[in-house]
Design a protein around this motif. Structure first.
Motif, PDB file in Angstrom:
ATOM      1  N   ARG A 218       0.830  -1.201   0.000  1.00 25.76           N
ATOM      2  CA  ARG A 218       0.000   0.000   0.000  1.00 25.76           C
ATOM      3  C   ARG A 218       0.869   1.257   0.000  1.00 25.76           C
ATOM      4  N   VAL A 219       0.430   2.242  -0.775  1.00 22.52           N
ATOM      5  CA  VAL A 219       1.091   3.540  -0.840  1.00 22.52           C
ATOM      6  C   VAL A 219       0.199   4.559  -0.141  1.00 22.52           C
ATOM      7  N   VAL A 220       0.789   5.333   0.775  1.00 21.27           N
ATOM      8  CA  VAL A 220       0.064   6.360   1.516  1.00 21.27           C
ATOM      9  C   VAL A 220       0.534   7.733   1.041  1.00 21.27           C
ATOM     10  N   ARG A 221      -0.415   8.647   0.814  1.00 19.26           N
ATOM     11  CA  ARG A 221      -0.079   9.979   0.308  1.00 19.26           C
ATOM     12  C   ARG A 221      -0.810  11.038   1.116  1.00 19.26           C
ATOM     13  N   PHE A 222      -0.061  12.049   1.575  1.00 19.27           N
ATOM     14  CA  PHE A 222      -0.647  13.181   2.295  1.00 19.27           C
ATOM     15  C   PHE A 222      -0.769  14.384   1.372  1.00 19.27           C
ATOM     16  N   PHE A 223      -1.724  15.261   1.671  1.00 18.55           N
ATOM     17  CA  PHE A 223      -1.844  16.526   0.957  1.00 18.55           C
ATOM     18  C   PHE A 223      -2.465  17.553   1.898  1.00 18.55           C
ATOM     19  N   TYR A 224      -2.133  18.825   1.668  1.00 20.37           N
ATOM     20  CA  TYR A 224      -2.644  19.908   2.513  1.00 20.37           C
ATOM     21  C   TYR A 224      -4.137  20.142   2.280  1.00 20.37           C
ATOM     22  N   ARG A 225      -4.875  20.300   3.359  1.00 21.22           N
ATOM     23  CA  ARG A 225      -6.198  20.928   3.316  1.00 21.22           C
ATOM     24  C   ARG A 225      -6.137  22.289   4.004  1.00 21.22           C
ATOM     25  N   LYS A 226      -5.374  22.324   5.100  1.00 23.35           N
ATOM     26  CA  LYS A 226      -5.158  23.581   5.815  1.00 23.35           C
ATOM     27  C   LYS A 226      -3.845  23.471   6.563  1.00 23.35           C
ATOM     28  N   VAL A 227      -3.065  24.559   6.550  1.00 20.31           N
ATOM     29  CA  VAL A 227      -1.803  24.547   7.270  1.00 20.31           C
ATOM     30  C   VAL A 227      -1.501  25.927   7.818  1.00 20.31           C
TER      31      VAL A 227
END
Length: 425
Positions: A218-227
């Motif tokens: 499995r590949v896990v990917r993060f992305f910004y929603r709020k920072v």
């Protein structure tokens, strides 16, 4: 009534039949021996070719040379050969070629390699030459002898630590690729889901892991929603992709700032939690269970010493298939402490080793990264050099100076596997 007469062959006829059977058996043994000899002479010729594996070698052999050995014997022998050497033997016969495509054999080959073979090293570097960009992998065995290399045209890229011989390559343009350097196969993953597409390029972070329950990668990917680094206010979306699936799957969001490449161990991926405003690390780890896709926190309080050195770096590593936290101190003293998570339910940490770095290493002491641990020795990297620390005698020695081509490289523990990527190129 008397017994019926029993026919008895003349003694000369009995001797003649026995002699003929012995002659037939002898001929059969000689023929089988010659077939076995010729077969392995062909295998030796194929294996000792000056050239490395070509794509044609991975196709089924045109001529079906039959294997002179029973299947179980063949399986037992071939499963103990390292991945790259085994691939060189595929043209010998179709039976061997078919065996290396069998899922059960691939699992057996991997388990034996992990259990009985000292871990090798894979180096990743990125090079720019006359307008052409490429990433390069170099594989070494546990004696640091070069085994093979692989190059591919690529934009500036990042990589994850190796997982059962697989590596994830990703860049700042949302391109994500899974690679098996041993088989030299690549698979491009689908594009991100629409709800994350606009924000992907500002926070490229991917990790690769293995779910031992479902036996899936499995590949896990993060992305910004709020920072908001100043107020430490985060909302990072997370998606997961299972090799063999069609689409990414959203698994919610997290309210912290994961740092580092992510370490795969015992069915979970682990990241250090950072303080984005101060560009420092906290004393917590966030973990994602790859089976149920649930996050949890892991405390490092049991690994902390009474006196904290302000000049200290903290990192995660996978050593002996377990999660480890590494403390490198480089101000009042130059030391490396490695703690290993042994009880994943009770979250119990064990102090694995304390390494005192000699003064002759100079500034390199502040950048020590453990790569592997095997047979009472720890392999560490600092800059372009590899060092070996012997836990029994407490001595560190320089083992290898890496080639300085391209941008700063990454080094990971590596096992040569035949793990399939499915529809790959």
């Amino acid at each position: 009534m008397g017994d019926s007469p029993t026919s008895v062959l003349p003694e000369s006829d009995c001797d003649s039949n026995s002699k003929e059977e012995d002659d037939d058996n002898s001929r059969m043994v000689i023929v089988q021996t010659l077939n076995l000899l010729l077969f392995f002479l062909r295998a030796k010729h194929v294996f000792n070719r000056a050239t490395d594996i070509s794509p044609k070698d991975l196709d089924p052999p045109l001529i079906n040379y039959g294997s002179p050995l029973p299947t179980d014997v063949t399986t037992n022998i071939l499963s103990r050969i390292n991945g790259r050497a085994l691939l060189k033997l595929l043209p010998v016969c179709k039976e061997w070629w078919s065996l290396t495509k069998d899922a059960a054999f691939i699992d057996l080959h991997l388990s034996l390699a992990v259990e009985f073979t000292p871990p090798g090293i894979i180096l990743f570097s990125y090079e720019e030459n006359k307008g052409q960009n490429k990433c390069k992998f170099q594989v070494f065995n546990h004696l640091l002898k070069p085994q093979f290399s692989l190059e591919r045209e690529s934009d500036p890229a990042l990589v994850t630590p190796a997982c059962n011989g697989l590596i994830c390559i990703y860049d700042f343009k949302s391109s994500i690729t899974i690679c098996n350097p041993t088989t030299q196969k690549f698979m491009n993953l689908p594009r991100e889901t629409p709800n994350s597409a606009r924000l992907t390029n500002v926070y490229p972070k991917c990790s690769l892991g293995f779910d031992p329950v479902r036996k899936k990668y499995r590949v896990v990917r993060f992305f910004y929603r709020k920072v908001d680094h100043f107020n430490q206010n985060y909302n990072l979306g997370c998606e997961i992709f299972t090799l063999g699936a069609v689409w990414w799957k959203s698994i919610g969001s997290i309210g912290c700032y994961p740092t580092g490449p992510g370490v795969n161990a015992k069915g979970s991926i682990y990241w250090m939690i950072g303080d984005g405003a101060k560009d420092t690390l906290t004393d917590k780890i966030i973990a994602l269970n790859l089976t149920n896709a649930k996050f949890r926190d892991v405390s490092l309080s049991a690994t902390r010493s009474q006196l904290r050195d302000d000049k200290e770096s903290i990192s995660l590593a996978q050593l002996e298939e377990n999660l480890c936290v590494v403390y490198t101190r480089f101000f009042y003293s130059s030391t490396v402490d490695i703690w290993m998570l042994k009880d994943y339910l009770g979250k119990k940490w064990m102090h694995k080793c304390h390494i005192t770095l000699p003064a002759w290493m100079g500034d390199l002491r502040s950048k020590m990264e453990p790569i592997s641990m095997y047979g009472g020795k720890v392999l560490l990297r600092s800059g372009w050099s590899l060092y070996e620390y012997d836990l029994r005698i407490g001595i560190i020695t320089k083992k290898y100076t890496l080639p300085c081509n391209g941008h700063p490289l990454k080094a990971f523990s590596f096992v040569q596997s035949l793990v399939s990527l499915g529809n790959s190129s």
